[in-house]
Design a protein around this motif. Structure first.
Motif, PDB file in Angstrom:
ATOM      1  N   LYS A  19       0.830  -1.204   0.000  1.00 24.65           N
ATOM      2  CA  LYS A  19       0.000   0.000   0.000  1.00 24.65           C
ATOM      3  C   LYS A  19       0.855   1.240   0.000  1.00 24.65           C
ATOM      4  O   LYS A  19       1.996   1.228   0.458  1.00 24.65           O
ATOM      5  CB  LYS A  19      -0.892   0.049   1.245  1.00 24.65           C
ATOM      6  N   LYS A  20       0.238   2.324  -0.484  1.00 24.60           N
ATOM      7  CA  LYS A  20       0.850   3.644  -0.400  1.00 24.60           C
ATOM      8  C   LYS A  20      -0.016   4.455   0.560  1.00 24.60           C
ATOM      9  O   LYS A  20      -1.217   4.581   0.369  1.00 24.60           O
ATOM     10  CB  LYS A  20       0.914   4.309  -1.768  1.00 24.60           C
ATOM     11  N   ILE A  21       0.626   4.986   1.612  1.00 20.77           N
ATOM     12  CA  ILE A  21      -0.060   5.702   2.675  1.00 20.77           C
ATOM     13  C   ILE A  21       0.348   7.168   2.656  1.00 20.77           C
ATOM     14  O   ILE A  21       1.519   7.490   2.442  1.00 20.77           O
ATOM     15  CB  ILE A  21       0.311   5.083   4.040  1.00 20.77           C
ATOM     16  N   ALA A  22      -0.621   8.063   2.913  1.00 21.84           N
ATOM     17  CA  ALA A  22      -0.337   9.495   3.010  1.00 21.84           C
ATOM     18  C   ALA A  22      -0.796  10.016   4.366  1.00 21.84           C
ATOM     19  O   ALA A  22      -1.862   9.639   4.857  1.00 21.84           O
ATOM     20  CB  ALA A  22      -1.039  10.258   1.897  1.00 21.84           C
ATOM     21  N   ILE A  23       0.028  10.894   4.945  1.00 19.47           N
ATOM     22  CA  ILE A  23      -0.295  11.517   6.218  1.00 19.47           C
ATOM     23  C   ILE A  23       0.017  13.005   6.105  1.00 19.47           C
ATOM     24  O   ILE A  23       1.140  13.370   5.749  1.00 19.47           O
ATOM     25  CB  ILE A  23       0.521  10.896   7.377  1.00 19.47           C
ATOM     26  N   PRO A  24      -0.948  13.891   6.412  1.00 17.64           N
ATOM     27  CA  PRO A  24      -0.657  15.316   6.400  1.00 17.64           C
ATOM     28  C   PRO A  24       0.337  15.620   7.516  1.00 17.64           C
ATOM     29  O   PRO A  24       0.153  15.174   8.652  1.00 17.64           O
ATOM     30  CB  PRO A  24      -2.016  15.973   6.647  1.00 17.64           C
ATOM     31  N   ALA A  25       1.400  16.347   7.181  1.00 13.27           N
ATOM     32  CA  ALA A  25       2.481  16.528   8.141  1.00 13.27           C
ATOM     33  C   ALA A  25       2.866  17.989   8.333  1.00 13.27           C
ATOM     34  O   ALA A  25       2.728  18.825   7.431  1.00 13.27           O
ATOM     35  CB  ALA A  25       3.707  15.745   7.672  1.00 13.27           C
ATOM     36  N   GLU A  26       3.369  18.231   9.534  1.00 11.54           N
ATOM     37  CA  GLU A  26       3.925  19.522   9.896  1.00 11.54           C
ATOM     38  C   GLU A  26       5.071  19.232  10.854  1.00 11.54           C
ATOM     39  O   GLU A  26       4.857  18.626  11.905  1.00 11.54           O
ATOM     40  CB  GLU A  26       2.843  20.372  10.566  1.00 11.54           C
ATOM     41  N   SER A  27       6.277  19.571  10.456  1.00 13.12           N
ATOM     42  CA  SER A  27       7.475  19.326  11.261  1.00 13.12           C
ATOM     43  C   SER A  27       7.623  17.856  11.656  1.00 13.12           C
ATOM     44  O   SER A  27       7.986  17.536  12.779  1.00 13.12           O
ATOM     45  CB  SER A  27       7.473  20.212  12.508  1.00 13.12           C
ATOM     46  N   GLY A  28       7.302  16.947  10.725  1.00 11.43           N
ATOM     47  CA  GLY A  28       7.491  15.517  10.962  1.00 11.43           C
ATOM     48  C   GLY A  28       6.409  14.830  11.765  1.00 11.43           C
ATOM     49  O   GLY A  28       6.490  13.645  12.032  1.00 11.43           O
ATOM     50  N   LYS A  29       5.388  15.589  12.169  1.00  8.89           N
ATOM     51  CA  LYS A  29       4.292  15.023  12.947  1.00  8.89           C
ATOM     52  C   LYS A  29       2.980  15.222  12.200  1.00  8.89           C
ATOM     53  O   LYS A  29       2.875  16.028  11.285  1.00  8.89           O
ATOM     54  CB  LYS A  29       4.192  15.698  14.316  1.00  8.89           C
ATOM     55  N   LEU A  30       1.965  14.489  12.648  1.00 14.32           N
ATOM     56  CA  LEU A  30       0.634  14.622  12.084  1.00 14.32           C
ATOM     57  C   LEU A  30       0.153  16.058  12.216  1.00 14.32           C
ATOM     58  O   LEU A  30       0.215  16.645  13.289  1.00 14.32           O
ATOM     59  CB  LEU A  30      -0.338  13.694  12.819  1.00 14.32           C
ATOM     60  N   CYS A  31      -0.327  16.627  11.120  1.00 12.00           N
ATOM     61  CA  CYS A  31      -0.965  17.943  11.134  1.00 12.00           C
ATOM     62  C   CYS A  31      -2.444  17.687  11.438  1.00 12.00           C
ATOM     63  O   CYS A  31      -3.085  16.869  10.775  1.00 12.00           O
ATOM     64  CB  CYS A  31      -0.786  18.627   9.783  1.00 12.00           C
ATOM     65  N   ALA A  32      -2.991  18.379  12.418  1.00 12.93           N
ATOM     66  CA  ALA A  32      -4.352  18.115  12.885  1.00 12.93           C
ATOM     67  C   ALA A  32      -5.407  18.239  11.789  1.00 12.93           C
ATOM     68  O   ALA A  32      -6.411  17.552  11.814  1.00 12.93           O
ATOM     69  CB  ALA A  32      -4.700  19.038  14.050  1.00 12.93           C
ATOM     70  N   HIS A  33      -5.206  19.101  10.821  1.00 19.16           N
ATOM     71  CA  HIS A  33      -6.200  19.291   9.752  1.00 19.16           C
ATOM     72  C   HIS A  33      -5.486  19.140   8.412  1.00 19.16           C
ATOM     73  O   HIS A  33      -4.640  19.964   8.063  1.00 19.16           O
ATOM     74  CB  HIS A  33      -6.856  20.659   9.864  1.00 19.16           C
ATOM     75  N   PHE A  34      -5.823  18.109   7.670  1.00 14.32           N
ATOM     76  CA  PHE A  34      -5.066  17.779   6.458  1.00 14.32           C
ATOM     77  C   PHE A  34      -5.051  18.914   5.440  1.00 14.32           C
ATOM     78  O   PHE A  34      -4.098  19.073   4.705  1.00 14.32           O
ATOM     79  CB  PHE A  34      -5.576  16.476   5.834  1.00 14.32           C
ATOM     80  N   GLY A  35      -6.074  19.730   5.376  1.00 14.77           N
ATOM     81  CA  GLY A  35      -6.142  20.810   4.394  1.00 14.77           C
ATOM     82  C   GLY A  35      -5.201  21.964   4.660  1.00 14.77           C
ATOM     83  O   GLY A  35      -5.044  22.841   3.823  1.00 14.77           O
ATOM     84  N   HIS A  36      -4.568  21.953   5.821  1.00 17.54           N
ATOM     85  CA  HIS A  36      -3.661  23.047   6.175  1.00 17.54           C
ATOM     86  C   HIS A  36      -2.237  22.557   6.419  1.00 17.54           C
ATOM     87  O   HIS A  36      -1.446  23.261   7.028  1.00 17.54           O
ATOM     88  CB  HIS A  36      -4.188  23.775   7.418  1.00 17.54           C
ATOM     89  N   CYS A  37      -1.914  21.377   5.951  1.00 15.46           N
ATOM     90  CA  CYS A  37      -0.584  20.829   6.204  1.00 15.46           C
ATOM     91  C   CYS A  37       0.454  21.480   5.293  1.00 15.46           C
ATOM     92  O   CYS A  37       0.141  21.972   4.219  1.00 15.46           O
ATOM     93  CB  CYS A  37      -0.580  19.317   6.020  1.00 15.46           C
TER      94      CYS A  37
END
Length: 125
Positions: free
Chosen positions: A3-21
């Protein structure tokens, strides 16, 4: 499993809202191992763009903190598996949780008002 997985990120961590990553962490997973990792700067955020863009990249699974109902529906329409309300961890730790079957989904943490026609989300009190 491949699988290919995507995670919205900010400074290497999960960004709380994907639309603002600031970036998307993309991981290729095969046979319980991360075989490739990269961070990609997304195009300018416009309603409905990210699900299609991520699908074009070959993403099959998105792990996020929160997102609006419309975005969730668009991911579903693009045949992308979605996990929302996950804890704020590093992107690699979340990927490993997914691989090991220990990823915990929870309450969708999106607290933005998604009104039709707005270019930016507004925080509600």
């Amino acid at each position: 499993m491949k699988k290919k997985i995507a995670i919205p990120a900010e400074s290497g961590k999960l960004c709380a809202h994907f639309g603002h990553c600031e970036k998307f962490y993309i991981a290729d997973v095969e046979n319980g191992e991360i075989t490739k990792e990269e961070e990609i700067t997304p195009p300018e955020h416009k309603p409905g763009l990210y699900p299609k863009w991520l699908r074009e990249l070959g993403v099959e699974c998105v792990i996020a903190g929160g997102m609006g109902e419309k975005a969730q529906k668009l991911f579903q329409e693009n045949s992308i598996q979605l996990y929302t309300g996950v804890p704020a961890k590093t992107t690699k730790d979340l990927t490993l949780d997914y691989i090991h079957g220990t990823l915990k989904s929870g309450v969708n943490t999106c607290n933005h008002d998604h009104k039709k026609g707005h270019k930016e989300d507004k925080v509600t009190e």
